[in-house]
Design a protein around this motif. Structure first.
Motif, PDB file in Angstrom:
ATOM      1  N   ILE A 280     -11.759  -2.220  26.341  1.00  0.00           N
ATOM      2  CA  ILE A 280     -11.246  -1.355  25.273  1.00  0.00           C
ATOM      3  C   ILE A 280     -12.408  -0.931  24.387  1.00  0.00           C
ATOM      4  CG2 ILE A 280      -9.612  -1.175  23.365  1.00  0.00           C
ATOM      5  CD1 ILE A 280      -8.100  -3.549  24.628  1.00  0.00           C
ATOM      6  N   ARG A 281     -12.521   0.366  24.177  1.00  0.00           N
ATOM      7  CA  ARG A 281     -13.499   0.923  23.232  1.00  0.00           C
ATOM      8  C   ARG A 281     -12.732   1.579  22.083  1.00  0.00           C
ATOM      9  NH1 ARG A 281     -16.159   0.722  27.936  1.00  0.00           N
ATOM     10  NH2 ARG A 281     -18.441   0.556  27.894  1.00  0.00           N
TER      11      ARG A 281
ATOM     12  N   ARG B  75      -0.149   2.106  30.427  1.00  0.00           N
ATOM     13  CA  ARG B  75       0.976   2.253  29.497  1.00  0.00           C
ATOM     14  C   ARG B  75       1.047   1.075  28.531  1.00  0.00           C
ATOM     15  NH1 ARG B  75       4.595   4.062  34.672  1.00  0.00           N
ATOM     16  NH2 ARG B  75       4.013   6.288  34.635  1.00  0.00           N
ATOM     17  N   LYS B  76       0.735  -0.102  29.025  1.00  0.00           N
ATOM     18  CA  LYS B  76       0.785  -1.289  28.166  1.00  0.00           C
ATOM     19  C   LYS B  76      -0.189  -1.170  27.000  1.00  0.00           C
ATOM     20  CE  LYS B  76      -0.168  -6.288  28.290  1.00  0.00           C
ATOM     21  NZ  LYS B  76      -0.512  -7.445  29.159  1.00  0.00           N
ATOM     22  N   TYR B  77      -1.406  -0.708  27.282  1.00  0.00           N
ATOM     23  CA  TYR B  77      -2.434  -0.687  26.238  1.00  0.00           C
ATOM     24  C   TYR B  77      -2.426   0.614  25.425  1.00  0.00           C
ATOM     25  CZ  TYR B  77      -4.251  -5.121  27.746  1.00  0.00           C
ATOM     26  OH  TYR B  77      -4.380  -6.456  28.019  1.00  0.00           O
ATOM     27  N   ARG B  78      -1.470   1.489  25.679  1.00  0.00           N
ATOM     28  CA  ARG B  78      -1.274   2.617  24.776  1.00  0.00           C
ATOM     29  C   ARG B  78      -0.606   2.159  23.477  1.00  0.00           C
ATOM     30  NH1 ARG B  78      -2.222   7.561  26.596  1.00  0.00           N
ATOM     31  NH2 ARG B  78      -0.956   8.475  24.936  1.00  0.00           N
TER      32      ARG B  78
ATOM     33  N   GLY C 136      -0.416   0.262  20.148  1.00  0.00           N
ATOM     34  CA  GLY C 136      -1.415  -0.223  19.193  1.00  0.00           C
ATOM     35  C   GLY C 136      -1.349  -1.720  18.971  1.00  0.00           C
ATOM     36  N   GLU C 137      -0.123  -2.291  19.006  1.00  0.00           N
ATOM     37  CA  GLU C 137       0.015  -3.734  18.818  1.00  0.00           C
ATOM     38  C   GLU C 137      -0.649  -4.504  19.965  1.00  0.00           C
ATOM     39  OE1 GLU C 137       1.258  -5.357  16.231  1.00  0.00           O
ATOM     40  OE2 GLU C 137       1.587  -3.447  15.200  1.00  0.00           O
ATOM     41  N   THR C 138      -0.550  -3.954  21.173  1.00  0.00           N
ATOM     42  CA  THR C 138      -1.176  -4.613  22.320  1.00  0.00           C
ATOM     43  C   THR C 138      -2.693  -4.600  22.185  1.00  0.00           C
ATOM     44  OG1 THR C 138       0.657  -3.872  23.710  1.00  0.00           O
ATOM     45  CG2 THR C 138      -1.325  -4.635  24.832  1.00  0.00           C
ATOM     46  N   VAL C 139      -3.243  -3.483  21.739  1.00  0.00           N
ATOM     47  CA  VAL C 139      -4.700  -3.398  21.539  1.00  0.00           C
ATOM     48  C   VAL C 139      -5.138  -4.377  20.457  1.00  0.00           C
ATOM     49  CG1 VAL C 139      -6.563  -1.896  20.748  1.00  0.00           C
ATOM     50  CG2 VAL C 139      -4.854  -1.029  22.354  1.00  0.00           C
ATOM     51  N   LEU C 140      -4.393  -4.432  19.361  1.00  0.00           N
ATOM     52  CA  LEU C 140      -4.723  -5.365  18.279  1.00  0.00           C
ATOM     53  C   LEU C 140      -4.668  -6.797  18.774  1.00  0.00           C
ATOM     54  CD1 LEU C 140      -5.374  -5.671  15.277  1.00  0.00           C
ATOM     55  CD2 LEU C 140      -2.920  -5.754  14.824  1.00  0.00           C
ATOM     56  N   ARG C 141      -3.662  -7.116  19.593  1.00  0.00           N
ATOM     57  CA  ARG C 141      -3.548  -8.463  20.161  1.00  0.00           C
ATOM     58  C   ARG C 141      -4.743  -8.765  21.062  1.00  0.00           C
ATOM     59  NH1 ARG C 141      -0.192 -12.546  22.259  1.00  0.00           N
ATOM     60  NH2 ARG C 141      -0.468 -12.928  24.477  1.00  0.00           N
ATOM     61  N   ALA C 142      -5.193  -7.774  21.823  1.00  0.00           N
ATOM     62  CA  ALA C 142      -6.349  -7.981  22.708  1.00  0.00           C
ATOM     63  C   ALA C 142      -7.594  -8.315  21.893  1.00  0.00           C
ATOM     64  CB  ALA C 142      -6.580  -6.738  23.563  1.00  0.00           C
TER      65      ALA C 142
ATOM     66  N   THR D 110      -9.067   5.324  20.889  1.00  0.00           N
ATOM     67  CA  THR D 110      -9.147   4.120  21.717  1.00  0.00           C
ATOM     68  C   THR D 110      -9.262   4.536  23.175  1.00  0.00           C
ATOM     69  OG1 THR D 110      -7.801   2.887  20.120  1.00  0.00           O
ATOM     70  CG2 THR D 110      -8.043   1.948  22.331  1.00  0.00           C
ATOM     71  N   TRP D 111     -10.402   4.201  23.790  1.00  0.00           N
ATOM     72  CA  TRP D 111     -10.658   4.542  25.189  1.00  0.00           C
ATOM     73  C   TRP D 111     -10.422   3.300  26.035  1.00  0.00           C
ATOM     74  CZ3 TRP D 111     -12.066   9.665  25.921  1.00  0.00           C
ATOM     75  CH2 TRP D 111     -12.501  10.354  24.792  1.00  0.00           C
TER      76      TRP D 111
END
Length: 719
Positions: A504-505, A659-662, A664-670, A642-643
Motif C-alpha cells: 500500500i502506498r 475490492r477489500k483494500y478499497r 479505508g478502514e481496511t487500509v487503516l487496519r493494515a 492510495t495506490w
C-alpha cells in the motif's frame, strides 16, 4: 463457558423432552417395583449412554401396560432419545476400538537405546540414528512410557532403575529433581498412574507441590508453572511455547529468569491439594484468565516481556492437551481417582505396580545445593530502542541506502532514492537490475501541475529532480518519503499488509498556497510476474506470456502470466487506486511500456507525461501497470491517494483483494497491523539500534554491483 454449554446441549439431546419426563415420573409412581427399578437411572440422572439405551428399551416394552395419556407421543419421544443415545454409544465404542488398536500397535523399542538402557528424546531422520539426548530422570513425563514399555516387556525392568534419582531439598522436604521443574513433569503421569503412601514418588509429589507454592509466594503471584505458551510471538503472530519451572527443582539453567503461570498446572494439583488449588484458581480468575472455553493458556508476569506500566499479560489461547489434562484431573477429584482405577484395572498395567512402590533411599543423593535467590517481580525500566532511521537526499552516494518490508511472504525492497522491487516468495513481481546507476526500477508515482506543466515524482527517482526539501524515513513497519516542491509537499507512506500479499502506498499531497491546484497523478511499474533470472536473460520473450486487463469502473488493472508447462501455477497481479478528495475527469490507464515511454526515451523523460495514456491492454510486448487520475487540491488543503499493488493466485482472488483494500478502514487496519508486526519482529529478532543500522547498511552491498568487490577481490576470495 461455551464448553459447558456444548456438553449440556449434548446431554439434553440424549433425554426425552420435559413433558415426556413428567409423564414417565407420574407413571412410575403408580407402576410396579420392577418398572420403577428399570427407570431409576433415567429419573435420578447420572446414567451412562449404555445405561440409557437399556432404560429406553425397557420403557418401550412396558409402555403399553402403563396406560399413559398420550402414550403414542411418549413412545415416539423415547424412540428419538434411544436413537440419539444409541448413536453416541456407537461412536464411543468405535473410539474405544480405535484406541485399543492404537495401544496394541504401539512399539517403543525403536526409541530405546540398549547401550544406555534409556529412551532417546527422538530419532534423527536425516542421519538415521537416535539423538544423543535421553530421558534419564525418573521425575519426567516420560516415566509413563517407561512404565508401559516395561509392562509390555518391550524393554527390560532394569531400565526403570537407570532413571536418575537425585534429590533436592525444599523447606526440609526431599523430592526428585527434574530437568525443568515443571508441574507437568511431576504430576501428568499421576493422572492415570497410582502412587502409594510413604514411597519415593509420593514424597516427590508433596515436595514438588510445596516448591511450586513457595515459588509463587516469593514471586507474589499465583503458583503453578509448567511448559506453556507465553507472551512472545513469532513473525506470524503465534504465541511462543517453552517450559517454565521452579529453580529449586529443575536442573536447567535460567529458570529464574521467567515467571509464567499456567492454570492447567493448578488443575493437575487438584487431586492432591483441592483446597489450596481452588484458592489459587480464584486468584487466576481474578487476574482475568477466564475465557469462552475455560481458563486461558497462561499469564506471563516476566517484566522483560511486558509493555511499560503493565504487570501481566494473558496468553489468549487454548491448547487442547492442557484442557484435556484439566478435565481428567477434575474427573479424578470428583470421582475418587477414577482414571487411575480404570488404567490399573488392565492386567498388563497392573503387572508392574511393584515399580511404583519404591521407598525413599536410605542414602539419598542430594543435588541442587546452591539455591538461586528468588525475589518478587519488579518492573524494570527499559530504554526504548530507536529503530527508526532518517536520511536526507544524497544523490552522489555510490550505493543507495536500503530497507526491506515484508509480511513473511511478500517482500518490498526500497531505497532512499525511491527505487526497489516487489517479490512474492519465488515470484518476481516488478523488474529489477543490480546496476544502481541505471535507476528507475521499482514502482513510481509522477505528479504534473497542469497550470505550470511542472513534473516531479514522489521520490528522487526516476526523474532525479532535486526538491526544495527531501527526507526518507526507514521504520520497521513502513518507509516514508517526504519532499517539498515550491508550495506543494508530498508525503508517501509504504507498507506491506500483514494479512495479504498487498503493498500500500498512501500519498498525501498538501497545497500550501492560497490557490487551488489541479494535478495529474500517474503511477508506473514494470511487470515480471515470474522468474527473475529468466527476465534478465530474455526479457522480451519472458514478457510474451503476460496478459493485462482493465476494469476502469473499479479503477483496477489485472495481469496474469500463463503457465508455459502443465502443472505450473498461474500468477496474477493487480493494481488499483483510491482517491480521498475531488477527482476531475475519467481514470486513464496504460499497460504497454513502449506506449508509456515512447521511442528512444527512458523513464526519466517518458512521453506519457506529455499526453493522455493510451489505454492498451491484452498481450502487450512489455507489460506495465500505469493508472492516472486528475485531482483538485484546495488552497491550504490536501488530497490523499492510495495506490494498491498485490499478488494473487487467481483472478477472483485478485479482484477480491482489490475490492477489500478499497475500504479505508481496511487500509487503516493494515497500517496498524504493520506497526504491530514491526514491533513483534523487532522483539523476536532482538533488534537494537546498532544491529538494525548494520543490517540495513549491508543490504546494498549484497544486492547491487559494488565497486568494493573488485577492489578487494583477492581478500574476498581468500576469506
Amino acid at each position: 463457558h461455551r464448553l459447558v454449554e456444548l456438553v449440556e446441549e449434548e446431554m439434553a439431546a440424549l433425554l426425552p423432552n420435559p413433558e415426556t419426563m413428567a409423564l414417565l415420573k407420574a407413571a412410575m409412581d403408580a407402576a410396579g417395583e420392577e418398572e420403577r427399578a428399570g427407570a431409576l437411572p433415567l429419573l435420578e440422572g447420572g446414567a451412562t449412554p449404555a445405561a440409557l439405551v437399556e432404560v429406553y428399551r425397557r420403557l418401550l416394552e412396558v409402555l403399553p401396560r402403563l396406560n399413559l395419556p398420550g402414550a403414542e407421543a411418549c413412545a415416539g419421544e423415547l424412540r428419538r432419545a434411544l436413537a440419539r443415545a444409541g448413536e453416541l454409544l456407537g461412536r464411543l465404542e468405535e473410539t474405544e476400538a480405535k484406541l485399543e488398536q492404537l495401544f496394541a500397535q504401539m512399539d517403543f523399542r525403536p526409541l530405546y537405546d540398549r547401550r544406555h538402557d534409556l529412551f532417546a528424546i527422538g530419532y534423527d531422520k536425516e542421519e538415521e540414528r537416535l539423538t544423543n539426548s535421553y530421558y534419564d530422570l525418573l521425575a519426567s513425563e516420560a516415566r509413563l512410557i517407561s512404565y508401559l514399555a516395561i509392562c509390555r516387556r518391550e524393554v527390560p525392568p532394569r531400565h526403570w532403575f537407570k532413571l536418575g534419582r537425585a534429590l533436592a531439598e525444599v523447606e526440609g522436604q526431599l523430592g526428585l529433581v527434574s530437568w525443568t521443574g515443571t508441574m507437568f513433569e511431576y504430576l501428568m503421569p499421576s493422572l492415570v498412574m497410582k502412587h502409594y503412601p510413604h514411597t519415593l514418588l509420593d514424597m516427590t509429589y508433596r515436595t514438588a507441590l510445596l516448591a511450586q507454592e513457595q515459588y509463587g509466594k516469593k514471586r507474589k503471584v499465583p503458583w503453578g508453572t509448567s511448559e506453556s505458551g507465553y507472551y512472545a510471538f513469532d513473525l506470524h503472530f503465534n504465541y511462543q511455547y517453552k517450559a517454565f519451572g521452579v529453580p529449586d527443582l529443575g536442573l536447567k539453567r535460567g529458570l529464574i529468569e521467567d515467571m509464567v503461570v499456567s492454570p492447567y498446572s493448578t488443575m493437575l494439583a487438584l487431586p492432591f491439594l483441592p483446597g489450596k488449588a481452588l484458592v489459587n484458581l480464584k486468584r487466576l480468575l481474578a487476574d482475568g484468565l477466564e475465557g469462552e472455553y475455560g481458563l486461558y493458556e497462561a499469564v506471563d508476569y516476566t517484566p522483560e516481556r511486558l509493555p511499560p506500566g503493565e504487570k501481566r499479560k494473558i496468553v489468549l489461547s487454548f491448547m487442547a492437551h492442557h484442557q484435556g489434562m484439566s478435565l481428567v484431573a477434575m474427573d479424578n477429584l470428583l470421582h475418587g481417582q477414577v482414571m487411575q482405577r480404570r488404567f490399573h484395572a488392565h492386567p498388563l498395567v497392573k503387572s508392574g505396580e511393584i515399580l511404583l512402590e519404591e521407598k525413599v533411599p536410605s542414602r539419598p543423593i542430594i543435588t541442587k545445593d546452591y539455591k538461586e535467590k528468588v525475589e518478587p517481580l519488579e518492573e524494570q525500566p527499559r530504554p526504548a530502542a530507536r529503530l527508526v532511521r532518517t536520511f536526507e537526499l544524497e544523490p552522489r552516494r555510490v550505493l543507495p541506502r536500503c530497507h526491506v518490508l515484508s509480511n513473511g511472504r511478500y517482500y518490498v525492497l526500497l531505497t532512499d532514492r525511491g527505487t526497489g522491487y516487489s517479490r512474492r516468495e519465488g515470484v518476481q513481481l516488478t523488474r529489477w537490475r543490480k546496476d544502481c546507476l541505471l535507476g528507475g526500477y521499482g514502482f513510481h508515482i509522477f505528479f504534473k501541475c497542469l497550470k505550470t506543466n511542472r513534473i516531479w515524482s514522489a521520490a528522487y527517482e526516476p526523474l532525479r529532480q532535486e526538491p526544495d526539501s527531501y527526507q526518507v524515513t526507514f521504520a520497521p513497519d513502513k518507509v516514508t518519503y517526504t519532499r517539498v516542491d515550491d508550495l506543494l509537499s508530498t508525503h508517501t507512506e509504504i507498507v506491506v499488509a500483514p494479512e495479504d500479499d498487498v503493498e500500500i502506498r498512501r500519498v498525501t499531497v498538501a497545497n500550501n498556497s492560497r490557490e487551488d491546484v489541479v494535478l495529474e497523478v500517474t503511477s508506473y511499474g514494470e511487470l515480471v510476474l515470474g522468474d527473475h533470472q529468466a527476465d534478465v536473460a530474455h526479457p522480451a520473450f519472458h514478457s510474451l506470456f503476460v496478459k493485462t486487463e482493465a476494469l476502469p469502473e473499479e479503477a483496477v488493472l489485472l495481469a496474469s502470466r500463463r503457465p508455459r508447462a502443465k502443472g505450473q501455477p498461474c500468477h496474477w497481479a493487480f493494481h488499483s487506486l483510491v482517491v480521498d478528495g475531488e477527482m476531475l475527469g475519467q481514470l486513464q490507464f496504460e499497460t504497454n511500456r513502449g506506449n508509456f515511454l515512447g521511442r528512444n526515451r527512458a523513464l526519466y523523460q517518458p512521453q506519457a507525461l506529455e499526453r493522455p495514456l493510451g489505454g492498451s491492454t491484452g498481450t502487450v510486448l512489455d507489460p506495465i501497470f500505469s493508472l492516472r487520475q486528475r485531482v483538485r487540491v484546495q488552497a491550504e488543503g490536501a488530497v490523499t491517494l492510495t495506490w494498491l499493488f498485490g499478488y494473487a493466485e487467481s483472478r477472483e482472488q485478485a479482484l477480491a483483494l482489490a475490492r477489500k483494500y478499497r475500504n479505508g478502514e481496511t487500509v487503516l487496519r493494515a497500517f496498524e497491523m504493520a506497526q504491530s508486526r514491526g514491533q513483534v519482529e523487532a522483539n523476536f529478532l532482538a533488534l537494537t539500534e546498532e544491529r538494525l543500522a548494520l543490517y540495513q547498511d549491508l543490504i546494498p552491498h549484497l544486492l547491487f554491483l559494488n565497486p568494493l568487490r573488485s577492489r578487494y577481490a583477492r581478500e574476498i576470495a581468500r576469506n
